[in-house]
Every structure is written in C-alpha cells, then in structure tokens.
Design a protein around this motif. Sequence first.
Motif, short mmCIF file in Angstrom:
data_model
loop_
_atom_site.label_atom_id
_atom_site.label_comp_id
_atom_site.label_asym_id
_atom_site.label_seq_id
_atom_site.Cartn_x
_atom_site.Cartn_y
_atom_site.Cartn_z
N MET A 163 -72.29 106.83 -91.38
CA MET A 163 -72.03 107.29 -92.74
C MET A 163 -73.21 108.12 -93.26
SD MET A 163 -69.69 107.33 -95.10
CE MET A 163 -68.58 106.28 -94.17
N PHE A 164 -74.43 107.64 -93.03
CA PHE A 164 -75.60 108.35 -93.55
C PHE A 164 -75.93 109.62 -92.77
CE2 PHE A 164 -76.91 104.18 -95.55
CZ PHE A 164 -76.62 104.61 -96.83
N ALA A 165 -75.27 109.84 -91.64
CA ALA A 165 -75.44 111.10 -90.91
C ALA A 165 -74.64 112.22 -91.57
CB ALA A 165 -75.00 110.91 -89.45
N ARG A 166 -73.81 111.87 -92.55
CA ARG A 166 -72.98 112.82 -93.28
C ARG A 166 -73.56 113.05 -94.68
NH1 ARG A 166 -67.56 109.57 -93.44
NH2 ARG A 166 -66.85 111.39 -94.53
N THR A 167 -73.09 114.11 -95.32
CA THR A 167 -73.41 114.33 -96.73
C THR A 167 -72.32 113.64 -97.54
OG1 THR A 167 -74.44 116.44 -96.24
CG2 THR A 167 -73.76 116.06 -98.52
N LEU A 168 -72.73 112.66 -98.34
CA LEU A 168 -71.77 111.87 -99.11
C LEU A 168 -71.59 112.45 -100.51
CD1 LEU A 168 -72.96 108.28 -98.11
CD2 LEU A 168 -71.20 109.71 -97.04
N PRO A 169 -70.36 112.46 -101.03
CA PRO A 169 -70.12 113.00 -102.37
C PRO A 169 -70.45 112.02 -103.50
CG PRO A 169 -68.07 112.33 -101.38
CD PRO A 169 -69.13 112.14 -100.33
N GLY A 170 -70.82 110.81 -103.15
CA GLY A 170 -71.16 109.81 -104.17
C GLY A 170 -72.17 108.83 -103.61
N PRO A 171 -72.68 107.92 -104.44
CA PRO A 171 -73.68 106.96 -103.99
C PRO A 171 -73.09 105.97 -102.97
CG PRO A 171 -73.04 106.53 -106.27
CD PRO A 171 -72.36 107.79 -105.86
N PRO A 172 -73.91 105.49 -102.05
CA PRO A 172 -73.44 104.52 -101.05
C PRO A 172 -72.85 103.28 -101.73
CG PRO A 172 -75.69 105.20 -100.56
CD PRO A 172 -75.34 105.76 -101.91
N ALA A 173 -71.76 102.79 -101.16
CA ALA A 173 -71.09 101.63 -101.71
C ALA A 173 -70.25 100.96 -100.62
CB ALA A 173 -70.19 102.03 -102.88
N THR A 174 -69.89 99.73 -100.87
CA THR A 174 -69.03 98.96 -99.98
C THR A 174 -67.93 98.32 -100.80
OG1 THR A 174 -70.87 98.45 -98.48
CG2 THR A 174 -68.98 96.98 -98.41
N ALA A 175 -66.72 98.29 -100.24
CA ALA A 175 -65.62 97.56 -100.87
C ALA A 175 -65.07 96.56 -99.86
CB ALA A 175 -64.52 98.52 -101.31
N TYR A 176 -64.69 95.41 -100.36
CA TYR A 176 -64.04 94.38 -99.56
C TYR A 176 -62.67 94.15 -100.18
CZ TYR A 176 -68.88 93.55 -98.14
OH TYR A 176 -70.16 93.71 -97.69
N VAL A 177 -61.61 94.43 -99.43
CA VAL A 177 -60.25 94.32 -99.94
C VAL A 177 -59.34 93.71 -98.88
CG1 VAL A 177 -60.50 96.29 -101.53
CG2 VAL A 177 -59.72 96.69 -99.19
N ASP A 178 -58.07 93.52 -99.23
CA ASP A 178 -57.06 93.06 -98.28
C ASP A 178 -57.44 91.72 -97.66
OD1 ASP A 178 -54.74 93.14 -96.75
OD2 ASP A 178 -55.68 94.29 -95.15
N PHE A 179 -57.78 90.76 -98.54
CA PHE A 179 -58.19 89.44 -98.09
C PHE A 179 -56.98 88.65 -97.61
CE2 PHE A 179 -61.16 90.67 -101.42
CZ PHE A 179 -62.39 90.36 -100.85
N ALA A 180 -57.17 87.86 -96.58
CA ALA A 180 -56.15 86.89 -96.16
C ALA A 180 -56.63 85.51 -96.61
CB ALA A 180 -55.97 86.93 -94.65
N GLY A 181 -55.70 84.67 -97.00
CA GLY A 181 -56.06 83.39 -97.60
C GLY A 181 -56.57 82.32 -96.64
N GLU A 182 -56.33 82.48 -95.37
CA GLU A 182 -56.71 81.44 -94.42
C GLU A 182 -58.22 81.40 -94.20
OE1 GLU A 182 -54.60 84.08 -93.19
OE2 GLU A 182 -52.98 83.07 -94.24
N LEU A 183 -58.74 80.21 -93.98
CA LEU A 183 -60.16 80.04 -93.68
C LEU A 183 -60.52 80.82 -92.42
CD1 LEU A 183 -62.69 78.52 -94.61
CD2 LEU A 183 -62.03 76.68 -93.07
N ASN A 184 -61.66 81.46 -92.42
CA ASN A 184 -62.14 82.25 -91.29
C ASN A 184 -61.21 83.41 -90.95
OD1 ASN A 184 -64.47 80.69 -90.92
ND2 ASN A 184 -63.27 79.18 -89.78
#
Length: 152
Positions: A40-61
């Motif tokens: 990702m950092f080898a590219r020119t990014l149009p916005g500040p670095p960020a992370t999203a965590y989505v699409d969670f499954a309910g089961e443990l692990n």
Amino acid sequence: MNFKIVARREILVAGTVLRSPALAVEGPRRLKVTQAWERMFARTLPGPPATAYVDFAGELNSYMTHIVGYRCRTLGDLLPGDVLARLPAGRYAHFVCRGDELSVVVPELWRAVWDAEAEGRIVRGYTGDFERYPDVRTAEAFVALAGEREDE
C-alpha cells in the motif's frame, strides 16, 4: 487503557482486502498484514492510511474482512482495483495507544478493546471497526457499539 464514547459520521475506507481471523493483529498471520501495508505504501494514496474491519462472522475464532488502505472523503477518492468499505454512522468506543513502534502499538490497542469487551465495559455492534494512525507512533481504534445508530 481508557476509552471514550464518540459519535461518528459514516466512514469510507478503501484498499486491499485480507480475509483473516479476528486475532490477525498478533502472531504469524501478522506478516500478511505487514506485507499488505508495504504494498500500500509503495503507492500514492489519495487519503490518510486507515484500516477497516467488516463482515464479521459470529462464531468464535471466525473470520472477518480486513481492509488495509486509506480513508476516502468521497467515492471519487477510490483508486481503480481497490475495494471500498462503508462503516455506518453511529456510536463508537474510541481507543488510543502510543508507543515506539506501530507493530507493537496495534496489538496492544486491540488487547485493550478485547479486555473492555470481556469486562462488559463495552458491547460491540460488529457493524464495522476503523483504525487510523495520526503519526508513526500512534494508533486509534473506533469500535462500533451496539445500540442506536446516529442516522436513525
């Protein structure tokens, strides 16, 4: 680690998709996350670095979708080939952790989130979580809380 409850507007994060176990911030799977950030950092990014965590499954692990990338202000910021995650407006627990290296700070940050959840101090909504990095020594997590959304 203390946290505060904040209201957030909709958050857009775009980038590379990793499908990973919930605990990928630690252990051997962390290498894939590190490699994704290097690409990702080898590219020119149009916005500040960020992370999203989505699409969670309910089961443990179970698995979730992890977006390694950048914050978008509008859809116009989305680069070709990247995937966009939309985190809804709502109430979030805001955690901040500082240290010498982000590779140590991020796992410490998430241990604080997991502890707060285990102790009953927060009830997570699992609608999407977001990380941002104000500087090279600081990580912030915004963890979606269960309950009313801001736009309802």
